[in-house]
Write a protein that holds these residues in place. Sequence first.
Motif, PDB file in Angstrom:
ATOM      1  N   ASN A 297      -7.235  13.722  32.097  1.00 49.49           N
ATOM      2  CA  ASN A 297      -7.272  13.864  30.751  1.00 49.49           C
ATOM      3  C   ASN A 297      -6.343  13.668  29.476  1.00 49.49           C
ATOM      4  O   ASN A 297      -6.575  12.887  28.775  1.00 49.49           O
ATOM      5  CB  ASN A 297      -7.889  15.336  30.516  1.00 49.49           C
ATOM      6  CG  ASN A 297      -8.279  15.729  29.341  1.00 49.49           C
ATOM      7  OD1 ASN A 297      -9.593  15.452  28.834  1.00 49.49           O
ATOM      8  ND2 ASN A 297      -7.615  16.457  28.585  1.00 49.49           N
ATOM      9  N   ASN A 298      -5.057  14.087  30.160  1.00 49.81           N
ATOM     10  CA  ASN A 298      -4.096  14.036  29.161  1.00 49.81           C
ATOM     11  C   ASN A 298      -3.441  12.376  29.262  1.00 49.81           C
ATOM     12  O   ASN A 298      -2.986  12.085  28.166  1.00 49.81           O
ATOM     13  CB  ASN A 298      -2.951  14.985  29.604  1.00 49.81           C
ATOM     14  CG  ASN A 298      -3.238  16.240  29.435  1.00 49.81           C
ATOM     15  OD1 ASN A 298      -4.397  16.643  28.934  1.00 49.81           O
ATOM     16  ND2 ASN A 298      -2.364  17.402  29.804  1.00 49.81           N
ATOM     17  N   GLN A 299      -3.688  11.724  30.098  1.00 52.48           N
ATOM     18  CA  GLN A 299      -3.298  10.454  30.352  1.00 52.48           C
ATOM     19  C   GLN A 299      -4.212   9.510  29.417  1.00 52.48           C
ATOM     20  O   GLN A 299      -3.952   8.698  28.522  1.00 52.48           O
ATOM     21  CB  GLN A 299      -3.287   9.748  31.657  1.00 52.48           C
ATOM     22  CG  GLN A 299      -1.859  10.291  32.267  1.00 52.48           C
ATOM     23  CD  GLN A 299      -0.711   9.495  32.053  1.00 52.48           C
ATOM     24  OE1 GLN A 299      -0.792   8.398  31.102  1.00 52.48           O
ATOM     25  NE2 GLN A 299       0.423   9.710  32.561  1.00 52.48           N
ATOM     26  N   ILE A 300      -5.408   9.686  29.555  1.00 51.49           N
ATOM     27  CA  ILE A 300      -6.391   8.868  28.795  1.00 51.49           C
ATOM     28  C   ILE A 300      -6.442   9.294  27.537  1.00 51.49           C
ATOM     29  O   ILE A 300      -6.593   8.446  26.849  1.00 51.49           O
ATOM     30  CB  ILE A 300      -7.755   9.235  29.480  1.00 51.49           C
ATOM     31  CG1 ILE A 300      -7.924   8.601  31.060  1.00 51.49           C
ATOM     32  CG2 ILE A 300      -9.022   8.526  28.625  1.00 51.49           C
ATOM     33  CD1 ILE A 300      -9.297   8.829  31.719  1.00 51.49           C
ATOM     34  N   TYR A 301      -6.138  10.514  26.937  1.00 55.89           N
ATOM     35  CA  TYR A 301      -6.134  10.893  25.732  1.00 55.89           C
ATOM     36  C   TYR A 301      -4.572  11.152  25.442  1.00 55.89           C
ATOM     37  O   TYR A 301      -4.198  11.817  24.508  1.00 55.89           O
ATOM     38  CB  TYR A 301      -6.750  12.048  25.337  1.00 55.89           C
ATOM     39  CG  TYR A 301      -8.441  12.117  25.558  1.00 55.89           C
ATOM     40  CD1 TYR A 301      -9.069  11.276  24.439  1.00 55.89           C
ATOM     41  CD2 TYR A 301      -9.040  12.711  26.468  1.00 55.89           C
ATOM     42  CE1 TYR A 301     -10.487  11.321  24.624  1.00 55.89           C
ATOM     43  CE2 TYR A 301     -10.521  12.637  26.538  1.00 55.89           C
ATOM     44  CZ  TYR A 301     -11.212  11.810  25.676  1.00 55.89           C
ATOM     45  OH  TYR A 301     -12.602  11.665  25.306  1.00 55.89           O
ATOM     46  N   ALA A 302      -3.772  10.165  25.677  1.00 57.91           N
ATOM     47  CA  ALA A 302      -2.459  10.171  25.559  1.00 57.91           C
ATOM     48  C   ALA A 302      -2.209   9.977  23.972  1.00 57.91           C
ATOM     49  O   ALA A 302      -1.327  10.736  23.338  1.00 57.91           O
ATOM     50  CB  ALA A 302      -1.851   9.119  26.237  1.00 57.91           C
ATOM     51  N   THR A 303      -2.916   9.295  23.366  1.00 61.93           N
ATOM     52  CA  THR A 303      -2.837   9.189  21.769  1.00 61.93           C
ATOM     53  C   THR A 303      -3.463  10.226  20.805  1.00 61.93           C
ATOM     54  O   THR A 303      -3.409  10.016  19.700  1.00 61.93           O
ATOM     55  CB  THR A 303      -3.185   7.943  21.332  1.00 61.93           C
ATOM     56  OG1 THR A 303      -4.594   7.369  21.575  1.00 61.93           O
ATOM     57  CG2 THR A 303      -2.101   6.795  22.089  1.00 61.93           C
ATOM     58  N   ARG A 304      -4.287  11.037  21.621  1.00 62.32           N
ATOM     59  CA  ARG A 304      -5.041  12.067  20.970  1.00 62.32           C
ATOM     60  C   ARG A 304      -4.717  13.334  21.372  1.00 62.32           C
ATOM     61  O   ARG A 304      -5.473  14.069  22.259  1.00 62.32           O
ATOM     62  CB  ARG A 304      -6.717  11.652  21.020  1.00 62.32           C
ATOM     63  CG  ARG A 304      -6.726  10.351  20.712  1.00 62.32           C
ATOM     64  CD  ARG A 304      -8.481   9.891  20.932  1.00 62.32           C
ATOM     65  NE  ARG A 304      -9.265  10.738  20.174  1.00 62.32           N
ATOM     66  CZ  ARG A 304     -10.755  10.280  20.130  1.00 62.32           C
ATOM     67  NH1 ARG A 304     -11.217   9.527  20.892  1.00 62.32           N
ATOM     68  NH2 ARG A 304     -11.568  11.015  19.543  1.00 62.32           N
ATOM     69  N   ASP A 374     -16.257  16.408  29.040  1.00 61.85           N
ATOM     70  CA  ASP A 374     -17.122  15.398  28.539  1.00 61.85           C
ATOM     71  C   ASP A 374     -17.848  15.858  27.265  1.00 61.85           C
ATOM     72  O   ASP A 374     -17.673  15.133  26.148  1.00 61.85           O
ATOM     73  CB  ASP A 374     -17.913  14.981  29.769  1.00 61.85           C
ATOM     74  CG  ASP A 374     -17.386  14.357  30.648  1.00 61.85           C
ATOM     75  OD1 ASP A 374     -16.403  13.468  30.536  1.00 61.85           O
ATOM     76  OD2 ASP A 374     -17.929  14.395  31.791  1.00 61.85           O
ATOM     77  N   THR A 375     -18.480  17.017  27.278  1.00 63.65           N
ATOM     78  CA  THR A 375     -19.090  17.241  26.153  1.00 63.65           C
ATOM     79  C   THR A 375     -18.455  17.979  25.108  1.00 63.65           C
ATOM     80  O   THR A 375     -18.864  17.988  23.823  1.00 63.65           O
ATOM     81  CB  THR A 375     -20.217  18.103  26.580  1.00 63.65           C
ATOM     82  OG1 THR A 375     -19.758  19.350  27.186  1.00 63.65           O
ATOM     83  CG2 THR A 375     -21.250  17.640  27.656  1.00 63.65           C
ATOM     84  N   TRP A 445     -12.574   8.777  36.178  1.00 65.83           N
ATOM     85  CA  TRP A 445     -12.270   7.546  35.346  1.00 65.83           C
ATOM     86  C   TRP A 445     -12.908   7.386  33.807  1.00 65.83           C
ATOM     87  O   TRP A 445     -12.256   6.722  33.244  1.00 65.83           O
ATOM     88  CB  TRP A 445     -13.124   6.611  36.304  1.00 65.83           C
ATOM     89  CG  TRP A 445     -12.692   5.151  35.649  1.00 65.83           C
ATOM     90  CD1 TRP A 445     -11.686   4.406  35.963  1.00 65.83           C
ATOM     91  CD2 TRP A 445     -13.573   4.304  34.950  1.00 65.83           C
ATOM     92  NE1 TRP A 445     -11.543   3.112  35.263  1.00 65.83           N
ATOM     93  CE2 TRP A 445     -12.967   3.084  34.776  1.00 65.83           C
ATOM     94  CE3 TRP A 445     -14.830   4.369  34.331  1.00 65.83           C
ATOM     95  CZ2 TRP A 445     -13.565   1.942  33.943  1.00 65.83           C
ATOM     96  CZ3 TRP A 445     -15.303   3.660  33.551  1.00 65.83           C
ATOM     97  CH2 TRP A 445     -14.790   2.188  33.311  1.00 65.83           C
ATOM     98  N   TYR A 446     -13.920   8.370  33.453  1.00 61.16           N
ATOM     99  CA  TYR A 446     -14.521   8.373  32.212  1.00 61.16           C
ATOM    100  C   TYR A 446     -14.401   9.810  31.805  1.00 61.16           C
ATOM    101  O   TYR A 446     -15.066  10.720  32.046  1.00 61.16           O
ATOM    102  CB  TYR A 446     -15.463   7.457  32.125  1.00 61.16           C
ATOM    103  CG  TYR A 446     -16.237   7.619  30.641  1.00 61.16           C
ATOM    104  CD1 TYR A 446     -15.874   6.453  29.954  1.00 61.16           C
ATOM    105  CD2 TYR A 446     -17.235   8.530  30.137  1.00 61.16           C
ATOM    106  CE1 TYR A 446     -16.365   6.076  28.693  1.00 61.16           C
ATOM    107  CE2 TYR A 446     -17.738   8.263  28.878  1.00 61.16           C
ATOM    108  CZ  TYR A 446     -17.305   7.199  28.257  1.00 61.16           C
ATOM    109  OH  TYR A 446     -17.667   7.125  26.873  1.00 61.16           O
ATOM    110  N   PHE A 447     -14.056   9.900  30.386  1.00 61.06           N
ATOM    111  CA  PHE A 447     -14.051  11.208  29.563  1.00 61.06           C
ATOM    112  C   PHE A 447     -14.926  11.056  28.370  1.00 61.06           C
ATOM    113  O   PHE A 447     -14.397  10.106  27.717  1.00 61.06           O
ATOM    114  CB  PHE A 447     -12.646  12.039  29.370  1.00 61.06           C
ATOM    115  CG  PHE A 447     -11.980  12.302  30.608  1.00 61.06           C
ATOM    116  CD1 PHE A 447     -12.103  13.701  30.787  1.00 61.06           C
ATOM    117  CD2 PHE A 447     -11.535  11.602  31.477  1.00 61.06           C
ATOM    118  CE1 PHE A 447     -11.545  14.400  31.911  1.00 61.06           C
ATOM    119  CE2 PHE A 447     -10.738  12.234  32.688  1.00 61.06           C
ATOM    120  CZ  PHE A 447     -10.823  13.482  32.736  1.00 61.06           C
TER     121      PHE A 447
END
Length: 468
Positions: A297-304, A374-375, A445-447
Amino acid sequence: MLNIIFTQRRGNSQGRSPAKTSKTNKTNILPAVNTWLAVCLLAAVTACANSPNSKALEESLAADPKLQQNPVVFSSPPPATAVETNSTAKLPPDFPTEIPLYPNAELIEVGGQTDPSEKNVRLRWESTDPVNSVQNFYSTEFGRGNWEIVSRPTAEGQGSLVATRDNLRVTVSLFPTEKVGGSTEFAIDYSKEASEIAASPQPNNSESSASPTPSPTPSNSEGTTPTPSPSPKAAKVSQQDDQIPQQLRQYVADLTQLEVLKVRSTESANLETASTLPKPNKIVTRRDYARWLVAANNQIYATRQAKQIRLAVDSSEPAFSDVPKTDPDFSAIQGLAEAGVIPSSLSGETKDVKFRPDAPLTRETMILWKVPLDTRQVLPTANIEGVKEKWGFQDASKIDSQASRAVLADFNNGDLANIRRVFGFTTLFQPKKSVTRAEAAASLWYFGVQDQGLSAKDALEAKTQPAQ
């Protein structure tokens, strides 16, 4: 001669009355005529015996002299050639001797190597024993020696028994339905790991060999379903680790490049980052998935930053009695509890004060933890009928009431639903079944929801884009 016969007849008839004489003549006329004809025929034959015509008659009735010289021989048909009816299959010459063979079973078919890159061989067997006898045999045999069981069938008989040893992977597929006559069929698939076949060049998968197509932005703004698009490094990883199911390989490769799937070789060891996921079909523990969930979660949303999960600090009061502050994964597990992502005494959703970090992660627990990220909102209320109507799960009644809310919410994510991405099409959810490492990685793989989410592919592309 005729005169004698008639003279005798007349002499015998004298002295009789006319009526009696007439009656006697009528009665004896036929025998007299028959006798006369027989005597004539005998006389004619006797007279012809020495006549010139007798020779011709004899020759006309004689057999053909040509046939006597060249007789026709009527031979009996030759016996039919014996046909080989022994169709019993034989084990391949290179069959691994360490694979146990069920004693009361007959090999009926040997499948060829349909995929040269994986060198998988299938053996079909038939036994007069019931299915549970075969299952108990292999469960016992794989439970001893150097075998490691990575997957077991469920209590309902669903799934296969998968075991590994050194570079060998064996799958025993059990068929609950018995054939007429009491016989049972089962299959044994075995293959060697990639380390033994890496020396020979392998053809690239059409998807893996394709060059990645850069997207202008990492977000899925158009609402299309994202798919894993491998980079050259990811393609190399997927070729090297053929233990991972084909449908999950690229998900694992993308997350490995993000250095999310870190594992410990021993309980006390530090986290290790490898070029691929070790033992991908091994059952994942609750602690490992909690750590991966936070990291992904933190890597995929690294810029958020607003969507990242904050790790717990040492001053936090432990939410679970079996995850103290000294636990190596305390910060991740406690962070999820404090964020309300996983049920705990802090959220009031459970009175269980134990987390059971080393217990296997089940399917329903994985969905219960993942879907809230996700939600990003409160899960909807759900019941058995609602879940069964949406998903069509035959075993909807076995899903925990709390997890059923997440399962129902996951359905609304369409093709990006975690259940569809990890397990494909299924009418059995098997909520209590353990999750493998590869399956757990695919769920991460997807959030997000369909038009407002990010994938590991997006995160990798964002890293390669030059800073503005």
